[in-house]
Motif scaffolding. Structure first.
Motif, PDB file in Angstrom:
ATOM      1  N   ILE A 163      26.657 -41.120 -37.251  1.00 27.09           N
ATOM      2  CA  ILE A 163      25.827 -41.451 -36.498  1.00 27.09           C
ATOM      3  C   ILE A 163      26.844 -43.207 -36.694  1.00 27.09           C
ATOM      4  O   ILE A 163      26.529 -43.896 -37.557  1.00 27.09           O
ATOM      5  CB  ILE A 163      23.602 -41.763 -37.302  1.00 27.09           C
ATOM      6  N   GLU A 164      26.198 -44.206 -35.227  1.00 31.70           N
ATOM      7  CA  GLU A 164      26.390 -45.265 -35.338  1.00 31.70           C
ATOM      8  C   GLU A 164      25.398 -46.281 -34.893  1.00 31.70           C
ATOM      9  O   GLU A 164      24.507 -45.123 -33.945  1.00 31.70           O
ATOM     10  CB  GLU A 164      27.182 -44.942 -33.705  1.00 31.70           C
ATOM     11  N   SER A 165      24.587 -47.400 -35.984  1.00 25.35           N
ATOM     12  CA  SER A 165      24.081 -47.820 -35.435  1.00 25.35           C
ATOM     13  C   SER A 165      24.124 -49.541 -35.439  1.00 25.35           C
ATOM     14  O   SER A 165      25.346 -49.670 -36.022  1.00 25.35           O
ATOM     15  CB  SER A 165      23.170 -47.765 -36.754  1.00 25.35           C
ATOM     16  N   ALA A 166      23.380 -49.922 -35.344  1.00 28.39           N
ATOM     17  CA  ALA A 166      23.497 -51.336 -35.262  1.00 28.39           C
ATOM     18  C   ALA A 166      22.106 -52.240 -35.664  1.00 28.39           C
ATOM     19  O   ALA A 166      20.748 -51.399 -35.176  1.00 28.39           O
ATOM     20  CB  ALA A 166      23.711 -52.134 -34.140  1.00 28.39           C
ATOM     21  N   CYS A 167      22.130 -52.905 -36.757  1.00 28.54           N
ATOM     22  CA  CYS A 167      20.971 -52.985 -37.351  1.00 28.54           C
ATOM     23  C   CYS A 167      21.118 -54.721 -38.117  1.00 28.54           C
ATOM     24  O   CYS A 167      21.866 -55.412 -37.746  1.00 28.54           O
ATOM     25  CB  CYS A 167      20.000 -52.383 -38.860  1.00 28.54           C
ATOM     26  N   GLN A 168      19.690 -55.480 -38.449  1.00 23.93           N
ATOM     27  CA  GLN A 168      19.237 -56.747 -38.774  1.00 23.93           C
ATOM     28  C   GLN A 168      17.995 -56.399 -39.470  1.00 23.93           C
ATOM     29  O   GLN A 168      16.727 -56.121 -39.425  1.00 23.93           O
ATOM     30  CB  GLN A 168      19.014 -57.291 -37.529  1.00 23.93           C
ATOM     31  N   THR A 169      18.084 -57.024 -40.586  1.00 20.47           N
ATOM     32  CA  THR A 169      17.277 -57.496 -42.055  1.00 20.47           C
ATOM     33  C   THR A 169      16.847 -58.856 -42.244  1.00 20.47           C
ATOM     34  O   THR A 169      17.987 -59.337 -41.758  1.00 20.47           O
ATOM     35  CB  THR A 169      17.433 -56.072 -42.632  1.00 20.47           C
ATOM     36  N   THR A 170      15.744 -58.905 -42.061  1.00 26.53           N
ATOM     37  CA  THR A 170      15.430 -60.168 -42.906  1.00 26.53           C
ATOM     38  C   THR A 170      15.019 -60.011 -44.664  1.00 26.53           C
ATOM     39  O   THR A 170      13.524 -59.267 -44.479  1.00 26.53           O
ATOM     40  CB  THR A 170      14.564 -60.821 -42.096  1.00 26.53           C
ATOM     41  N   VAL A 171      15.602 -60.442 -46.027  1.00 23.07           N
ATOM     42  CA  VAL A 171      15.162 -60.376 -46.561  1.00 23.07           C
ATOM     43  C   VAL A 171      14.746 -61.401 -47.254  1.00 23.07           C
ATOM     44  O   VAL A 171      15.067 -62.811 -46.992  1.00 23.07           O
ATOM     45  CB  VAL A 171      15.966 -59.954 -47.981  1.00 23.07           C
ATOM     46  N   PRO A 172      13.041 -61.111 -47.567  1.00 21.27           N
ATOM     47  CA  PRO A 172      12.396 -63.001 -47.781  1.00 21.27           C
ATOM     48  C   PRO A 172      13.563 -63.560 -49.237  1.00 21.27           C
ATOM     49  O   PRO A 172      13.641 -63.600 -49.434  1.00 21.27           O
ATOM     50  CB  PRO A 172      10.756 -62.396 -48.995  1.00 21.27           C
ATOM     51  N   GLU A 176      19.085 -63.941 -42.679  1.00 22.82           N
ATOM     52  CA  GLU A 176      18.914 -62.940 -41.934  1.00 22.82           C
ATOM     53  C   GLU A 176      20.277 -62.130 -41.604  1.00 22.82           C
ATOM     54  O   GLU A 176      21.643 -62.617 -41.377  1.00 22.82           O
ATOM     55  CB  GLU A 176      18.820 -63.156 -40.332  1.00 22.82           C
ATOM     56  N   PHE A 177      20.232 -61.282 -42.237  1.00 24.71           N
ATOM     57  CA  PHE A 177      21.635 -60.060 -42.022  1.00 24.71           C
ATOM     58  C   PHE A 177      21.947 -58.961 -40.910  1.00 24.71           C
ATOM     59  O   PHE A 177      20.732 -58.540 -40.223  1.00 24.71           O
ATOM     60  CB  PHE A 177      22.052 -58.852 -43.347  1.00 24.71           C
ATOM     61  N   GLN A 178      22.350 -59.247 -40.493  1.00 24.72           N
ATOM     62  CA  GLN A 178      22.988 -58.530 -39.136  1.00 24.72           C
ATOM     63  C   GLN A 178      24.236 -57.590 -39.317  1.00 24.72           C
ATOM     64  O   GLN A 178      25.516 -58.189 -39.906  1.00 24.72           O
ATOM     65  CB  GLN A 178      23.109 -59.277 -37.854  1.00 24.72           C
ATOM     66  N   GLY A 179      24.297 -56.396 -38.526  1.00 27.86           N
ATOM     67  CA  GLY A 179      25.669 -56.037 -38.463  1.00 27.86           C
ATOM     68  C   GLY A 179      25.977 -54.524 -37.922  1.00 27.86           C
ATOM     69  O   GLY A 179      24.716 -54.390 -37.562  1.00 27.86           O
ATOM     70  N   SER A 180      26.465 -53.922 -37.955  1.00 21.40           N
ATOM     71  CA  SER A 180      26.832 -52.448 -37.917  1.00 21.40           C
ATOM     72  C   SER A 180      26.628 -51.486 -38.535  1.00 21.40           C
ATOM     73  O   SER A 180      27.499 -51.606 -39.964  1.00 21.40           O
ATOM     74  CB  SER A 180      27.559 -52.229 -36.870  1.00 21.40           C
ATOM     75  N   SER A 184      28.975 -40.784 -41.410  1.00 19.55           N
ATOM     76  CA  SER A 184      29.422 -39.347 -41.562  1.00 19.55           C
ATOM     77  C   SER A 184      29.791 -38.311 -42.162  1.00 19.55           C
ATOM     78  O   SER A 184      28.515 -38.453 -43.567  1.00 19.55           O
ATOM     79  CB  SER A 184      31.034 -40.432 -40.321  1.00 19.55           C
ATOM     80  N   GLU A 185      30.541 -38.037 -41.685  1.00 14.47           N
ATOM     81  CA  GLU A 185      30.934 -36.539 -43.151  1.00 14.47           C
ATOM     82  C   GLU A 185      30.112 -36.111 -43.770  1.00 14.47           C
ATOM     83  O   GLU A 185      29.201 -34.882 -42.011  1.00 14.47           O
ATOM     84  CB  GLU A 185      30.977 -37.152 -44.556  1.00 14.47           C
ATOM     85  N   THR A 186      29.076 -35.919 -43.785  1.00 14.10           N
ATOM     86  CA  THR A 186      27.910 -34.115 -44.113  1.00 14.10           C
ATOM     87  C   THR A 186      26.812 -34.563 -44.835  1.00 14.10           C
ATOM     88  O   THR A 186      26.408 -36.572 -45.504  1.00 14.10           O
ATOM     89  CB  THR A 186      28.326 -32.729 -44.928  1.00 14.10           C
ATOM     90  N   PRO A 190      27.639 -37.886 -47.499  1.00 11.50           N
ATOM     91  CA  PRO A 190      27.070 -38.529 -46.720  1.00 11.50           C
ATOM     92  C   PRO A 190      28.801 -39.709 -47.035  1.00 11.50           C
ATOM     93  O   PRO A 190      28.259 -40.098 -47.881  1.00 11.50           O
ATOM     94  CB  PRO A 190      26.309 -39.057 -46.007  1.00 11.50           C
ATOM     95  N   GLY A 191      28.991 -40.208 -45.706  1.00 13.48           N
ATOM     96  CA  GLY A 191      29.744 -41.189 -45.527  1.00 13.48           C
ATOM     97  C   GLY A 191      29.307 -42.659 -45.241  1.00 13.48           C
ATOM     98  O   GLY A 191      29.124 -42.761 -44.425  1.00 13.48           O
ATOM     99  N   PHE A 192      29.172 -43.802 -46.058  1.00 15.52           N
ATOM    100  CA  PHE A 192      29.059 -44.965 -45.556  1.00 15.52           C
ATOM    101  C   PHE A 192      29.601 -46.040 -45.451  1.00 15.52           C
ATOM    102  O   PHE A 192      30.456 -46.444 -46.292  1.00 15.52           O
ATOM    103  CB  PHE A 192      27.352 -45.523 -46.034  1.00 15.52           C
ATOM    104  N   HIS A 193      30.304 -46.565 -43.700  1.00 10.47           N
ATOM    105  CA  HIS A 193      31.060 -47.337 -43.483  1.00 10.47           C
ATOM    106  C   HIS A 193      29.605 -48.860 -42.798  1.00 10.47           C
ATOM    107  O   HIS A 193      28.748 -48.531 -41.690  1.00 10.47           O
ATOM    108  CB  HIS A 193      31.809 -47.609 -42.605  1.00 10.47           C
ATOM    109  N   LEU A 194      30.180 -50.133 -43.278  1.00 12.84           N
ATOM    110  CA  LEU A 194      28.786 -51.549 -43.231  1.00 12.84           C
ATOM    111  C   LEU A 194      30.087 -52.492 -43.175  1.00 12.84           C
ATOM    112  O   LEU A 194      30.778 -52.452 -44.018  1.00 12.84           O
ATOM    113  CB  LEU A 194      28.250 -51.902 -44.570  1.00 12.84           C
TER     114      LEU A 194
END
Length: 201
Positions: A163-172, A176-180, A184-186, A190-194
């Motif tokens: 799964i490939e994603s792009a996201c942004q979030t705002t923490v009070p 603001e955080f933006q990234g991708s 992957s893996e299983t 699962p394996g996460f790459h941020l």
């Protein structure tokens, strides 16, 4: 619909309906009750092509849900010892395609009425065949996070996924955080790459 409500012993209730079952239909004020949760849909509509069944497939142009409320009744219990969980194999009986799956205004709350998660809008294109499930053009908007994603998962073996994603979030109180992100893996491991684009390091 009356047969469905009776067969469910009152666990499924439908306020009103219109349209035709073999084509385009809409339901209003749908509620589902169980020991674990109460679920309510203000509106549920589906526009599907019954002729696709003659070719051993399911094709829906659009499935839309609005005004979703999920009240989780079960309370937290002591955590069980961690161990790898692999879901059972799932083989779809026939290919399916949902051209547009959309959810508008959804909230998940606990038994005390406190929100656990709120979604302003969610949409995606969903398809599957055999043991493969594909999603594309996923769009999510919520008060805390928004983003898009594409990917697939194999519903057999150790459930490999990509799964490939792009996201942004705002923490009070924070920037603001933006990234991708890539998952992957299983599913069991699962394996996460941020990759963080904003704020810059």
């Amino acid at each position: 619909l009356a047969i469905l409500e009776k067969a469910s012993s009152g666990q499924i209730q439908i306020g009103s309906s219109r349209g035709i079952l073999l084509g385009s239909w809409q339901l209003a004020d749908v509620s589902i009750h169980s020991e674990a949760a109460d679920i309510r849909f203000a509106e549920l509509s589906c526009d599907w092509q019954p002729e696709a069944l003659a070719e051993a497939s399911f094709h829906a142009a659009d499935i839309s849900v609005a005004g979703v409320e999920v009240i989780v009744k079960t309370r937290a219990t002591a955590p069980e010892p961690k161990h790898s969980f692999i879901p059972p194999e799932v083989i779809l009986p026939f290919p399916f395609l949902i051209g547009h799956l959309q959810v508008q205004q959804a909230r998940v709350a606990n038994a005390d009425g406190q929100d656990l998660f709120v979604v302003d809008s969610f949409s995606t294109r969903l398809s599957g065949t055999g043991d493969r499930l594909n999603l594309s053009g996923l769009q999510l908007q919520s008060p805390q996070i928004s983003g898009s994603a594409d990917g697939h998962v194999r519903m057999s073996g150790d459930w490999p996924l990509q799964i490939e994603s792009a996201c942004q979030t705002t923490v009070p109180g924070c920037s603001e955080f933006q990234g991708s992100a890539t998952i992957s893996e299983t599913l069991a491991n699962p394996g996460f790459h941020l990759q963080l684009n904003k704020p810059e390091k």
